[in-house]
Design an enzyme around this catalytic site. Structure first.
Site, PDB file in Angstrom:
ATOM      1  N   GLY A   1      -2.705  -0.654  -5.896  1.00 12.95           N
ATOM      2  CA  GLY A   1      -2.978  -1.805  -6.741  1.00 12.95           C
ATOM      3  C   GLY A   1      -2.019  -1.999  -7.896  1.00 12.95           C
ATOM      4  O   GLY A   1      -2.254  -2.861  -8.757  1.00 12.95           O
ATOM      5  N   GLU A  39      -1.844   5.354  -3.537  1.00 17.22           N
ATOM      6  CA  GLU A  39      -1.544   4.527  -2.355  1.00 17.22           C
ATOM      7  C   GLU A  39      -0.894   3.195  -2.728  1.00 17.22           C
ATOM      8  O   GLU A  39      -1.479   2.130  -2.495  1.00 17.22           O
ATOM      9  CB  GLU A  39      -2.841   4.245  -1.586  1.00 17.22           C
ATOM     10  CG  GLU A  39      -3.539   5.477  -1.094  1.00 17.22           C
ATOM     11  CD  GLU A  39      -4.941   5.188  -0.561  1.00 17.22           C
ATOM     12  OE1 GLU A  39      -5.397   5.974   0.263  1.00 17.22           O
ATOM     13  OE2 GLU A  39      -5.566   4.192  -0.964  1.00 17.22           O
ATOM     14  N   CYS A  98      -0.714 -28.747   8.289  1.00 17.66           N
ATOM     15  CA  CYS A  98      -1.619 -29.876   8.122  1.00 17.66           C
ATOM     16  C   CYS A  98      -2.744 -29.529   7.143  1.00 17.66           C
ATOM     17  O   CYS A  98      -3.920 -29.544   7.508  1.00 17.66           O
ATOM     18  CB  CYS A  98      -2.189 -30.285   9.469  1.00 17.66           C
ATOM     19  SG  CYS A  98      -0.902 -30.638  10.658  1.00 17.66           S
TER      20      CYS A  98
HETATM   21  C1  LIG Z   1      -4.897  -2.552  -0.296  1.00 26.06           C
HETATM   22  C2  LIG Z   1      -5.077  -1.114  -0.563  1.00 26.06           C
HETATM   23  C3  LIG Z   1      -4.028  -0.372  -1.109  1.00 26.06           C
HETATM   24  C4  LIG Z   1      -2.711  -0.975  -1.522  1.00 26.06           C
HETATM   25  O1  LIG Z   1      -2.865  -1.928  -2.506  1.00 26.06           O
HETATM   26  P1  LIG Z   1      -1.547  -2.528  -3.222  1.00 26.06           P
HETATM   27  O2  LIG Z   1      -2.103  -3.571  -4.120  1.00 26.06           O
HETATM   28  O3  LIG Z   1      -0.694  -3.089  -2.155  1.00 26.06           O
HETATM   29  O4  LIG Z   1      -0.896  -1.396  -3.941  1.00 26.06           O
HETATM   30  C5  LIG Z   1      -4.215   0.981  -1.284  1.00 26.06           C
HETATM   31  N1  LIG Z   1      -5.389   1.583  -0.942  1.00 26.06           N
HETATM   32  C6  LIG Z   1      -6.417   0.883  -0.410  1.00 26.06           C
HETATM   33  C7  LIG Z   1      -7.651   1.593  -0.046  1.00 26.06           C
HETATM   34  C8  LIG Z   1      -6.301  -0.470  -0.204  1.00 26.06           C
HETATM   35  O5  LIG Z   1      -7.319  -1.152   0.309  1.00 26.06           O
END
Ligand SMILES: *Cc1c(COP(=O)(O)O)cnc(C)c1O
Length: 462
Positions: free
Chosen positions: A273, A315, A390
């Site tokens: 995130g 992540e 469209c």
């Molecule tokens: C979407 C997601 C991410 C990655 O989010 P980013 O905004 O692209 O960094 C990481 N972990 C989980 C569990 C997610 O659902």
């Protein structure tokens, strides 16, 4: 995160972007005209060196900060942002692992040669086939998202005679995204298991939280090994304090589980995130700052709780691949429209749209655009870049100043489309999805080819 490179226009462009004296733009030494001559438009262009630098940057920042407090970190690239075989290999070569959210993403990571042990599998409704494949490939962690799934993974592991490594995804009440975070007591969304205990009925004792119930269930099942606790708080986060609050809450839950069962889990994942710049003047979340802040917060929390620090994982998806990508379009039509207040908005239609970037329609996401094929001295005009679908909501860039002489045939680049562009693309209006082309050291290479109408017709059984 200004690059400070000569000729570089700054955020939100990838590091390899330069505007030359003649006004034309190159990416990693490849002129946009050459890219378009070879690959056509629309085309997703991915700056390989930029992707690698951001992957390394996140890994180094988090390793440094967490090692300084006596812990360590694994960085999982969130493949849902954009996953191709080459992209998965780049991530691995830069020392990242790969996070997947479906059997399809898992298949790409495996095809890239990422060892199962370095892959995570997410999802709130994984199928038996997806879980089974993960178990058969020795996937390093399956992040379970419900009590039903705890039972399901245990059954599938039992059938195979293996022990499944699992993390339990919890929701801490922290929801972040955009410029601030909110901390709410209850949860009303599909992901994770709440750490908030249900209210006791009529003076009776409150039961265990759904998160605790799942952890207790995992702990007693011999087919499951509880690796740790997972929390993902949102997307496009620009304020790091949400990560700190959520990480603390997870450490408290970990300590409570240890007190009740004697099991002190080894790992805590704080999700992805990390926010990026989409517009000029926006500032991306600085990985060094967020890593330091979160490391300090968890160090303090662990000391208060009297528990040793776990290993951490993160992540990031968007923060690695988002700024590394841009989309090149060709302008087809230009139409001035007079607004109620008398102003004129110039509608600039390009040869793609919501099928290659759904984010403006889905989240009112803001993007930037520039004419990149030539210089122009024309006065800028208020423009809206739209697609060819469209739908009146088929907007690529809601509002941007473009040269007043913008015209059919111009090349338009939209930066920061590397994440959630191709991965969320559709075939609406039977448009074919654009190719993903990597550029590096003055050369381009197709990672995913352009779809053809024959590809689409091949699916239609008539
Ligand atoms: C979407 C997601 C991410 C990655 O989010 P980013 O905004 O692209 O960094 C990481 N972990 C989980 C569990 C997610 O659902």
């Amino acid at each position: 995160m200004s690059t400070g490179l000569p000729g570089h226009p700054g955020e939100p462009w990838s590091r390899g972007v330069r505007r030359r004296e003649d006004g034309s733009v190159e990416v990693a030494g490849v002129d946009v005209h050459d890219l378009v001559a070879e690959h056509g438009t629309p085309v997703y262009v991915l700056d390989e060196a930029d992707f690698r630098a951001r992957a390394r940057g996140y890994r180094t920042a988090f390793e440094t900060a967490f090692r300084a407090v006596g812990s360590d970190v694994d960085v999982y690239y969130a493949g849902k942002a954009l996953l191709t075989v080459a992209v998965a290999r780049w991530a691995r070569e830069e020392g990242l692992r790969v996070d997947t959210a479906s059997g399809g993403e898992l298949a790409v990571a495996l095809r890239a040669g990422v060892p199962g042990a370095e892959i995570g599998l997410h999802g709130n409704n994984k199928s038996d086939a997806e879980i089974g494949r993960a178990l058969d490939e020795g996937v390093g962690r399956i992040i379970v998202d419900s009590l039903v799934e705890v039972e399901r993974v245990a059954r599938l592991a039992g059938e195979r005679g293996v022990v499944a490594p699992v993390m339990v995804r919890v929701t801490t009440g922290v929801h972040a995204g955009g410029h601030e975070y909110i901390s709410t007591a209850h949860e009303d969304q599909k992901f994770g298991l709440s750490i908030a205990a249900p209210r006791g009925t009529e003076g009776g004792p409150a039961g265990d939280s759904p998160a605790m119930a799942a952890l207790l269930d995992v702990v007693v099942r011999p087919e499951l090994h509880l690796l740790g606790i997972h929390s993902h708080i949102g997307s496009q986060i620009l304020d790091p304090s949400g990560f700190e609050v959520a990480a603390r809450a997870v450490l408290e839950l970990r300590a409570e589980l240890a007190a009740r069962t004697g099991v002190l889990v080894d790992e805590v994942d704080i999700g992805g995130g990390y926010g990026i710049a989409y517009l000029p003047g926006e500032v991306a979340l600085d990985p060094e700052r967020v890593a330091k802040d979160v490391a300090a917060a968890v160090d303090a929390a662990a000391a208060e709780l009297g528990t040793p620090l776990p290993r951490f994982s993160i992540e990031p998806g968007r923060a690695i691949v988002g700024p590394a990508g841009l989309t090149l379009y060709t302008v087809g039509t230009v139409k001035p429209v007079t607004l109620d207040d008398g102003r004129v908005r110039t509608y600039v239609s390009v040869d793609g749209g919501m099928s290659d970037n759904i984010r403006p329609a889905l989240y009112e996401a803001q993007y930037h655009a520039e004419v990149v094929g030539r210089a122009s001295d024309a006065e800028p005009v208020l423009a809206r870049v739209v697609g060819k679908h469209c739908e009146s909501g088929d907007i690529v860039v809601h509002e941007v100043r473009l040269p007043g002489d913008v015209r059919a045939g111009d090349l338009l680049a939209v930066p920061a489309t590397g994440a959630y562009g191709r991965s969320m693309a559709s075939n609406y209006n039977m448009l074919t999805r654009p190719p993903v082309v990597a550029v590096r050291d003055g050369a381009s290479r197709v990672l995913v080819r352009r779809e053809t109408v024959e590809d689409l017709l091949a699916l239609d059984e008539g």
